[in-house]
Design a protein around this motif. Structure first.
Motif, PDB file in Angstrom:
ATOM      1  N   THR A 347       0.903  -1.323  -0.038  1.00 26.87           N
ATOM      2  CA  THR A 347      -0.082  -0.095   0.091  1.00 26.87           C
ATOM      3  C   THR A 347       0.869   1.419   0.037  1.00 26.87           C
ATOM      4  OG1 THR A 347      -0.206   0.097   2.537  1.00 26.87           O
ATOM      5  CG2 THR A 347      -1.798  -1.306   1.343  1.00 26.87           C
ATOM      6  N   GLU A 348       2.182   1.120   0.257  1.00 24.57           N
ATOM      7  CA  GLU A 348       2.972   2.372   0.427  1.00 24.57           C
ATOM      8  C   GLU A 348       3.572   2.533  -0.990  1.00 24.57           C
ATOM      9  OE1 GLU A 348       7.380   3.461   2.591  1.00 24.57           O
ATOM     10  OE2 GLU A 348       6.323   1.730   2.958  1.00 24.57           O
ATOM     11  N   ALA A 349       3.743   3.671  -1.458  1.00 30.73           N
ATOM     12  CA  ALA A 349       4.342   4.363  -2.854  1.00 30.73           C
ATOM     13  C   ALA A 349       5.816   3.490  -2.781  1.00 30.73           C
ATOM     14  CB  ALA A 349       4.682   5.457  -2.682  1.00 30.73           C
ATOM     15  N   GLY A 350       5.595   2.737  -4.035  1.00 27.18           N
ATOM     16  CA  GLY A 350       7.182   2.095  -4.576  1.00 27.18           C
ATOM     17  C   GLY A 350       6.858   0.707  -4.180  1.00 27.18           C
ATOM     18  N   GLY A 351       5.856   0.415  -3.373  1.00 26.58           N
ATOM     19  CA  GLY A 351       6.017  -1.253  -2.930  1.00 26.58           C
ATOM     20  C   GLY A 351       5.589  -2.049  -3.797  1.00 26.58           C
ATOM     21  N   PRO A 352       4.794  -2.021  -4.617  1.00 23.03           N
ATOM     22  CA  PRO A 352       4.420  -3.067  -5.775  1.00 23.03           C
ATOM     23  C   PRO A 352       5.606  -3.228  -6.803  1.00 23.03           C
ATOM     24  CG  PRO A 352       2.556  -1.735  -5.509  1.00 23.03           C
ATOM     25  CD  PRO A 352       3.749  -0.968  -4.555  1.00 23.03           C
ATOM     26  N   GLU A 353       6.348  -1.992  -6.896  1.00 23.81           N
ATOM     27  CA  GLU A 353       7.349  -2.033  -8.029  1.00 23.81           C
ATOM     28  C   GLU A 353       8.401  -2.626  -7.184  1.00 23.81           C
ATOM     29  OE1 GLU A 353       5.830   0.608  -7.183  1.00 23.81           O
ATOM     30  OE2 GLU A 353       4.800   1.326  -9.117  1.00 23.81           O
ATOM     31  N   ALA A 354       8.740  -2.362  -6.312  1.00 25.82           N
ATOM     32  CA  ALA A 354      10.093  -3.003  -5.594  1.00 25.82           C
ATOM     33  C   ALA A 354       9.671  -4.617  -5.239  1.00 25.82           C
ATOM     34  CB  ALA A 354      10.143  -2.430  -3.928  1.00 25.82           C
ATOM     35  N   LEU A 355       8.435  -4.955  -5.074  1.00 24.95           N
ATOM     36  CA  LEU A 355       8.156  -6.533  -5.177  1.00 24.95           C
ATOM     37  C   LEU A 355       8.411  -7.205  -6.443  1.00 24.95           C
ATOM     38  CD1 LEU A 355       7.078  -8.786  -3.547  1.00 24.95           C
ATOM     39  CD2 LEU A 355       4.827  -8.140  -4.245  1.00 24.95           C
ATOM     40  N   ASP A 356       8.224  -6.485  -7.487  1.00 20.16           N
ATOM     41  CA  ASP A 356       8.365  -6.884  -8.788  1.00 20.16           C
ATOM     42  C   ASP A 356       9.780  -7.266  -9.072  1.00 20.16           C
ATOM     43  OD1 ASP A 356       5.561  -7.046  -9.511  1.00 20.16           O
ATOM     44  OD2 ASP A 356       5.674  -4.949 -10.703  1.00 20.16           O
ATOM     45  N   VAL A 357      10.599  -6.384  -8.247  1.00 16.56           N
ATOM     46  CA  VAL A 357      12.229  -6.544  -8.810  1.00 16.56           C
ATOM     47  C   VAL A 357      12.666  -7.510  -8.150  1.00 16.56           C
ATOM     48  CG1 VAL A 357      14.220  -5.531  -8.128  1.00 16.56           C
ATOM     49  CG2 VAL A 357      12.360  -3.877  -9.076  1.00 16.56           C
ATOM     50  N   ALA A 358      12.269  -7.889  -6.864  1.00 21.46           N
ATOM     51  CA  ALA A 358      12.285  -8.959  -5.779  1.00 21.46           C
ATOM     52  C   ALA A 358      11.968 -10.327  -6.384  1.00 21.46           C
ATOM     53  CB  ALA A 358      11.751  -8.651  -4.480  1.00 21.46           C
ATOM     54  N   VAL A 359      10.813 -10.326  -7.025  1.00 22.40           N
ATOM     55  CA  VAL A 359      10.407 -11.670  -7.515  1.00 22.40           C
ATOM     56  C   VAL A 359      11.487 -12.124  -8.649  1.00 22.40           C
ATOM     57  CG1 VAL A 359       8.600 -12.749  -8.795  1.00 22.40           C
ATOM     58  CG2 VAL A 359       8.163 -11.574  -6.680  1.00 22.40           C
ATOM     59  N   HIS A 360      11.674 -11.035  -9.571  1.00 21.19           N
ATOM     60  CA  HIS A 360      12.396 -11.250 -10.580  1.00 21.19           C
ATOM     61  C   HIS A 360      13.945 -11.779 -10.189  1.00 21.19           C
ATOM     62  CE1 HIS A 360      13.749 -11.285 -14.795  1.00 21.19           C
ATOM     63  NE2 HIS A 360      14.694 -10.169 -14.576  1.00 21.19           N
ATOM     64  N   TYR A 361      14.324 -11.139  -9.222  1.00 22.77           N
ATOM     65  CA  TYR A 361      15.753 -11.527  -8.751  1.00 22.77           C
ATOM     66  C   TYR A 361      15.668 -12.879  -8.377  1.00 22.77           C
ATOM     67  CZ  TYR A 361      20.009 -10.878  -6.154  1.00 22.77           C
ATOM     68  OH  TYR A 361      21.389 -11.029  -5.440  1.00 22.77           O
ATOM     69  N   ILE A 362      14.793 -13.135  -7.468  1.00 21.07           N
ATOM     70  CA  ILE A 362      14.718 -14.436  -6.850  1.00 21.07           C
ATOM     71  C   ILE A 362      14.448 -15.832  -7.571  1.00 21.07           C
ATOM     72  CG2 ILE A 362      12.535 -14.994  -5.820  1.00 21.07           C
ATOM     73  CD1 ILE A 362      13.697 -15.742  -3.195  1.00 21.07           C
ATOM     74  N   THR A 363      13.674 -15.349  -8.811  1.00 18.14           N
ATOM     75  CA  THR A 363      13.597 -16.577 -10.003  1.00 18.14           C
ATOM     76  C   THR A 363      14.636 -16.816 -10.651  1.00 18.14           C
ATOM     77  OG1 THR A 363      11.107 -15.503 -10.239  1.00 18.14           O
ATOM     78  CG2 THR A 363      12.193 -16.867 -11.787  1.00 18.14           C
ATOM     79  N   ILE A 364      15.366 -15.781 -10.885  1.00 18.80           N
ATOM     80  CA  ILE A 364      16.834 -16.191 -11.475  1.00 18.80           C
ATOM     81  C   ILE A 364      17.706 -16.966 -10.628  1.00 18.80           C
ATOM     82  CG2 ILE A 364      19.044 -15.117 -12.483  1.00 18.80           C
ATOM     83  CD1 ILE A 364      17.127 -12.950 -13.528  1.00 18.80           C
ATOM     84  N   MET A 365      17.825 -16.540  -9.238  1.00 19.13           N
ATOM     85  CA  MET A 365      18.653 -17.059  -8.236  1.00 19.13           C
ATOM     86  C   MET A 365      18.578 -18.532  -8.139  1.00 19.13           C
ATOM     87  SD  MET A 365      19.181 -15.891  -4.306  1.00 19.13           S
ATOM     88  CE  MET A 365      19.991 -14.175  -4.897  1.00 19.13           C
ATOM     89  N   VAL A 366      17.290 -18.824  -7.816  1.00 22.89           N
ATOM     90  CA  VAL A 366      16.910 -20.460  -7.452  1.00 22.89           C
ATOM     91  C   VAL A 366      17.363 -21.518  -8.470  1.00 22.89           C
ATOM     92  CG1 VAL A 366      15.264 -19.720  -5.706  1.00 22.89           C
ATOM     93  CG2 VAL A 366      14.393 -20.307  -8.116  1.00 22.89           C
ATOM     94  N   ALA A 367      17.451 -20.985  -9.614  1.00 17.42           N
ATOM     95  CA  ALA A 367      17.529 -21.561 -10.763  1.00 17.42           C
ATOM     96  C   ALA A 367      19.029 -22.266 -10.609  1.00 17.42           C
ATOM     97  CB  ALA A 367      17.458 -20.923 -12.103  1.00 17.42           C
TER      98      ALA A 367
END
Length: 452
Positions: A347-367
């Motif tokens: 609900t905070e400004a920048g929250g959804p965008e930060a989550l997208d960054v985090a999800v993209h990063y961890i998807t690559i990492m676990v591979a």
């Protein structure tokens, strides 16, 4: 009386797994309360506060990992002498290791406080989070001696095959840290400073508990004469531990260079990147635990001259971490979005965008996570065999990989290069420890056969 475990006989898999389980729980618990720490900051203070804490990660890890590597090196001497049943040497190693740990902690505290501000400036830390980052980093650095002694005493307990006492120490510290976090952040409104103070206090409690367990070990007799300076042993400890510490210094320098490129992406990107790095710590905790467990097993058997058993231990550990790495990767991938949402208020400004960054990063990492697990196996195998130089060189491999991705490949791949940098670094580091291990193992077994 504290329990010790002689690993020079019996099933390698049983010893390694039995010792690894409490270590995994310890490391995961420690990471979980660090995650709770970050979640409290992210949700209790804000996205920018989380970004401020994240901007200090590699700076503080420069100190933390260095003392961790060195103290693990010192404790290897305890394992070897314990495996050889040389109890006076065990006690002398404990005493001299503690002396060195105090001296090292003081040096890192003084150096860290002097370098903190200039380092954050050099890393181009955004102005809107600079003050918070500086406050957090300085507070954590102030507790370096405490953290060093905690790492030393918990490593000593593990050297005796006691994985349960460090687990109990962690549980006590975790509960205290989370409780103090809530008190300092939500009640006292101390913000980032409160979170840092809570962490240092928790480490102090862990250290005291570990000391109480060490003095109850039957073969530990830390009499006055044991504390007399043994400059030969001090030199041996330092010469062995220094490359292990330097390995982490080199690794962290690469991370700091990587962080400078991350900081250029803005505070929202930093927050998302930080969220994944906190989960990364949790993912790696099981690999670290199995690596440390195998190191204790291998060092005891190396000290006892059971070289074929050393080889069996490495093969067994490799099989364990491959299975574990695949399982952890799959579970993390399936639960990545809700897990990362714990850190970021949508609900905070920048929250959804930060989550997208985090999800993209961890998807690559676990591979690529299995590579990280293997890296811990072969680093610890060489350490147990009294060879620490290749661990340092593997740190150079990580440094080069991160610099190449953060400063050169980024010009072609964009920010995706920052996500691939970690897996690329793991591959570079693994080559520097896996190849030498097979060379030394073959040489060791060959010499054994020739003397029969």
């Amino acid at each position: 009386m504290s329990k010790t475990v002689d690993m020079t006989y019996g099933s390698p898999a049983k010893h390694i797994l039995k010792f690894a389980v409490p270590l995994i729980l310890t490391n995961m618990g420690q990471q979980l309360y660090m995650i709770a720490d970050a979640a409290i900051v992210g949700r209790g203070v804000g996205v920018k506060a989380l970004a401020a804490v994240g901007a200090t990660d590699w700076c503080y890890w420069l100190i933390l990992w260095s003392v961790t590597g060195m103290t693990q090196g010192f404790s290897t001497f305890v394992s070897r002498f314990f495996g050889d049943k040389n109890y006076r040497a065990v006690n002398k190693s404990i005493a001299m290791s503690i002396v060195l740990s105090i001296l090292i902690g003081i040096v890192f505290t003084a150096g860290g406080m002097i370098a903190a501000g200039p380092l954050l400036t050099l890393l181009k830390t955004p102005a809107d989070i600079f003050d918070g980052a500086y406050t957090y980093l300085m507070t954590m650095i102030a507790g370096t001696v405490i953290v060093t002694l905690y790492n030393m005493t918990s490593s000593i307990l593990r050297a005796f095959g006691d994985g349960k006492s460090p687990l109990v120490a962690m549980i006590i510290a975790a509960l205290l840290n989370i409780g103090l976090d809530c008190l300092f952040v939500f009640v006292f409104k101390w913000g980032i400073f409160g979170a840092a103070i809570a962490s240092v206090t928790a480490q102090l409690v862990s250290f005291v508990y570990c000391v109480l367990k060490i003095v109850k070990i039957e073969c530990v007799k830390l009499d006055k004469d044991i504390w007399k300076f043994d400059f030969t042993l001090l030199k041996e400890l330092f010469v062995f531990g220094f490359p292990l510490a330097l390995q982490f210094v080199i690794v962290t320098l690469g991370g700091i260079i990587l962080q400078s490129s991350v900081n250029l992406q803005g505070s929202v990107f930093i927050a998302g990147y930080t969220a994944t790095n906190k989960v990364y710590g949790l993912l790696e905790s099981s690999a670290i635990a199995v690596g440390l467990s195998s190191c204790t097993f291998l060092a005891q058997n190396y000290g006892a001259g059971n070289y074929k058993r050393v080889k069996r231990g490495v093969v067994t550990t490799t099989c364990i971490v491959v299975i574990m790495g695949v399982a952890v990767s799959v579970i993390t991938y399936l639960g990545r979005r809700p897990l990362l949402s714990l850190f970021l208020d949508q609900t905070e400004a920048g929250g959804p965008e930060a989550l997208d960054v985090a999800v993209h990063y961890i998807t690559i990492m676990v591979a690529y996570l299995v590579i990280l697990f293997l890296l811990h196996v072969f680093r610890n195998a060489l350490q147990a065999m009294e060879i620490s130089i290749w661990s340092m060189l593997s740190g150079f491999g990580e440094l080069v990989a991160r610099v190449v991705m953060a400063k050169f490949v980024i010009n072609y791949m964009g920010s995706d290069a920052l996500f691939v940098a970690e897996p690329f670094a793991w591959v570079g580091a693994l080559l520097f420890v896996m190849i030498p291990y097979f060379f030394y193992q073959k040489k060791l077994l060959s010499n054994t056969n020739q003397h029969r």
